[in-house]
Design an enzyme around this catalytic site. Structure first.
Site, PDB file in Angstrom:
ATOM      1  N   SER A 255       0.850  -1.179   0.000  1.00 63.52           N
ATOM      2  CA  SER A 255       0.000   0.000   0.000  1.00 63.52           C
ATOM      3  C   SER A 255       0.885   1.227   0.000  1.00 63.52           C
ATOM      4  O   SER A 255       2.024   1.180   0.435  1.00 63.52           O
ATOM      5  CB  SER A 255      -0.892   0.013   1.238  1.00 63.52           C
ATOM      6  OG  SER A 255      -0.116   0.428   2.336  1.00 63.52           O
ATOM      7  N   LYS A 256       0.299   2.302  -0.521  1.00 62.25           N
ATOM      8  CA  LYS A 256       1.125   3.482  -0.723  1.00 62.25           C
ATOM      9  C   LYS A 256       1.610   4.086   0.589  1.00 62.25           C
ATOM     10  O   LYS A 256       2.532   4.885   0.602  1.00 62.25           O
ATOM     11  CB  LYS A 256       0.384   4.512  -1.573  1.00 62.25           C
ATOM     12  CG  LYS A 256      -0.915   4.995  -1.004  1.00 62.25           C
ATOM     13  CD  LYS A 256      -1.672   5.787  -2.055  1.00 62.25           C
ATOM     14  CE  LYS A 256      -3.031   6.189  -1.521  1.00 62.25           C
ATOM     15  NZ  LYS A 256      -3.959   6.548  -2.567  1.00 62.25           N
ATOM     16  N   ARG A 257       1.004   3.677   1.696  1.00 63.15           N
ATOM     17  CA  ARG A 257       1.479   4.210   2.970  1.00 63.15           C
ATOM     18  C   ARG A 257       2.844   3.617   3.341  1.00 63.15           C
ATOM     19  O   ARG A 257       3.645   4.240   3.981  1.00 63.15           O
ATOM     20  CB  ARG A 257       0.449   3.962   4.081  1.00 63.15           C
ATOM     21  CG  ARG A 257      -0.418   5.192   4.329  1.00 63.15           C
ATOM     22  CD  ARG A 257      -1.612   4.901   5.171  1.00 63.15           C
ATOM     23  NE  ARG A 257      -2.648   4.284   4.352  1.00 63.15           N
ATOM     24  CZ  ARG A 257      -3.142   3.068   4.552  1.00 63.15           C
ATOM     25  NH1 ARG A 257      -2.740   2.359   5.561  1.00 63.15           N
ATOM     26  NH2 ARG A 257      -4.062   2.581   3.766  1.00 63.15           N
ATOM     27  N   LYS A 258       3.091   2.396   2.908  1.00 62.27           N
ATOM     28  CA  LYS A 258       4.369   1.751   3.255  1.00 62.27           C
ATOM     29  C   LYS A 258       5.426   1.890   2.161  1.00 62.27           C
ATOM     30  O   LYS A 258       6.578   2.163   2.428  1.00 62.27           O
ATOM     31  CB  LYS A 258       4.118   0.255   3.517  1.00 62.27           C
ATOM     32  CG  LYS A 258       3.273   0.011   4.737  1.00 62.27           C
ATOM     33  CD  LYS A 258       3.882  -1.057   5.624  1.00 62.27           C
ATOM     34  CE  LYS A 258       3.196  -1.057   6.977  1.00 62.27           C
ATOM     35  NZ  LYS A 258       2.546  -2.287   7.289  1.00 62.27           N
ATOM     36  N   ASN A 259       5.033   1.638   0.938  1.00 60.46           N
ATOM     37  CA  ASN A 259       5.959   1.684  -0.197  1.00 60.46           C
ATOM     38  C   ASN A 259       5.283   2.505  -1.279  1.00 60.46           C
ATOM     39  O   ASN A 259       4.082   2.385  -1.450  1.00 60.46           O
ATOM     40  CB  ASN A 259       6.133   0.264  -0.771  1.00 60.46           C
ATOM     41  CG  ASN A 259       7.404  -0.395  -0.301  1.00 60.46           C
ATOM     42  OD1 ASN A 259       8.404   0.272  -0.054  1.00 60.46           O
ATOM     43  ND2 ASN A 259       7.359  -1.695  -0.190  1.00 60.46           N
TER      44      ASN A 259
END
Ligand code: GLU
Length: 484
Positions: A255-259
């Site tokens: 997910s864009k929050r992590k990567n």
């Protein structure tokens, strides 16, 4: 079946920034077609008219082209089974829905959104999974006719067997069994006359002669619905293959929050499309150590859909970096390398637009790299010292960075004007002046408080790079707040 009859597709919904997960599924299909002498096509699935936009559609096409995943048929080039955009196919679906209704496999449903919400709430409160309760399943034919004639809004739903289970074979998961009990009476046709994803997907795969459906594992649970639709229409389902999703190193969903997940992030940073495809393609081949560097042709040759893992493909960015470095050093000639650099720098007009912004701010050309280099570099060096000269306290700076990070996601179209408008709104919400909110952002974007105009710079950097820089900046400042 002769090999050339094999037809596969990527069917993106244009509802957001093109995701590396889409490239991953597209690559699988592309390699499958290439290996088997089949045809790879692209279909735009925009039945969700509230979330789909033409801007995102163009971005998906551009991103997949950048990846080198050329399709033989698609909305931009046409083909024998067009149109290839579902919103242009609206009239095609109704006869199929009628066929299901006439055979008694579907029913008209007049339930209002309010009733359905109440029903779901009651089900949730009783600890049950929300599911249509069959309220309109047995309405008398005359009642249905008169309510439709009176113009009452309605949808068409499919009937679902009440006993037993749906058994099917999946190319990755093997034999799968899902009880009918777990399958909802899916809406096939919405009140506005548009088909749902499920209906359009099945009809289009049939009409476009798709032989193999390879897609993300999140669709596995929908297979019983699709099999029912095929059955109700008297059609043979394609072969299904559900690929495990890409995951972060901690096994959580990518997910864009992590990567960073958008393809544009990787192109903006100067990853080579060949390296990204090489990286994603390694999930679909069996190779020995030392054989990792593979071109698209080599990937197709080694492609092995029989041996896919269900465990999930880990998105290991260090491995991608390593492969990218090797591609730059080992696979490009000097001329190719130089051409790539120039091409990359002018992509999205970062270089030309950046130069225009810089002209009025320098007295010597040699100042350009330090003033505008941040537009081209993959990241900026930040430490707590970078933020030390600001008038805001570390805690205030952190508040600004985290608020902007969240609220910028609300921007639909990423332009100078929309960025400025949202930053003004954020300043109001924070009860701060815009000129208090912008300095931490200057530093987050460029590493320096002396830089090019903020809104223009953010527009040029692109949403995914901005997201990543804000995240890095917030981490740096949070550490400073924590240790204060
Ligand atoms: N439109 C669906 C998606 O965006 C496609 C799923 C499928 O391939 O059937 O994921």
């Amino acid at each position: 079946m002769s090999n050339s009859d094999i037809r596969v597709r990527i069917a993106p919904s244009p509802t957001g920034e093109p995701h590396v997960g889409t490239a991953y599924i597209a690559l699988f299909n592309y390699l499958f077609a290439k290996k088997n002498g089949g045809t790879f096509i692209l279909r735009i699935e925009d039945t969700d008219q509230t979330r789909s936009t033409r801007e995102f559609e163009q971005k998906v096409l551009d991103a997949l082209k950048w990846c080198g995943l050329e399709w033989a048929e698609g909305p931009d080039i046409g083909g024998p089974y067009g149109p290839y955009r579902q919103s242009d196919r609206k009239d095609i679906y109704r006869p199929f829905v009628d066929k299901i209704l006439e055979a008694g496999h579907g029913f008209n449903c007049f339930c209002t959104p309010e009733r359905l919400e109440r029903m779901r709430e009651e089900q949730r409160a009783a600890g049950k999974a929300p599911k249509y309760d069959g309220h309109c399943l047995n309405l008398a034919a005359e009642e249905v006719t008169s309510r439709i004639a009176a113009g009452e809004p309605h949808v068409v739903r499919m009937k679902v067997p009440t006993e037993g289970s749906c058994k099917f074979h999946d190319g990755v998961y093997g034999d799968v069994e899902i009880p009918w009990e777990a399958v909802d009476m899916q809406v096939l046709l919405k009140a506005d006359g548009m088909p749902t994803y499920h209906m359009a997907n099945v009809v289009d795969d049939h009409l476009m002669k798709i032989t193999h459906v390879a897609r993300g594992e999140e669709w596995l649970a929908s297979v019983p619905k699709h099999i029912l639709i095929y059955r109700y229409l008297g059609l043979e389902p394609p072969v299904f293959m559900h690929l495990s999703l890409m995951r972060n190193a901690d096994k959580s969903k990518l997910s864009k929050r992590k990567n960073p997940t958008s393809i544009s992030y990787y192109s903006a940073l100067g990853y080579l499309p060949e390296a990204l495809m090489n990286f994603l393609g390694l999930f679909f081949v069996q190779i020995a150590e030392g054989e990792e560097l593979l071109s698209m042709d080599e990937l197709a040759e080694k492609f092995d859909p029989e041996n896919l893992s269900k465990a999930g493909a880990i998105f290991d960015i260090q491995k991608l970096d390593w492969l990218n470095g090797r591609w730059i050093r080992e696979k490009l000639s000097q001329e190719e390398f130089m051409a790539r650099v120039l091409n990359w720098a002018s992509e999205n007009e970062r270089l030309t637009e950046g130069l225009k912004l810089a002209q009025s701010r320098i007295s010597k050309l040699g100042e350009l790299p330090s003033l505008g280099g941040f537009l081209l570099s993959s990241d900026v060096a930040l430490s707590s010292a970078s933020f030390a000269g600001l008038k805001t306290s570390a805690a205030e700076t952190l508040e600004i960075l985290t608020t902007v990070q969240t609220d910028l996601e609300k921007i639909h179209e990423w332009t100078v004007a929309s960025i400025e408008e949202e930053l003004r709104a954020i300043s109001d919400r924070l009860g701060k002046k815009l000129r208090v909110v912008t300095p931490p952002l200057f530093v987050a974007m460029s590493g320096s408080s002396r830089s090019l105009p903020l809104f223009d710079s953010m527009a040029l950097l692109g949403r995914s790079v901005v997201r990543q820089r804000l995240k890095t900046a917030a981490t740096v400042v949070a550490a400073a707040v924590g240790s204060a």
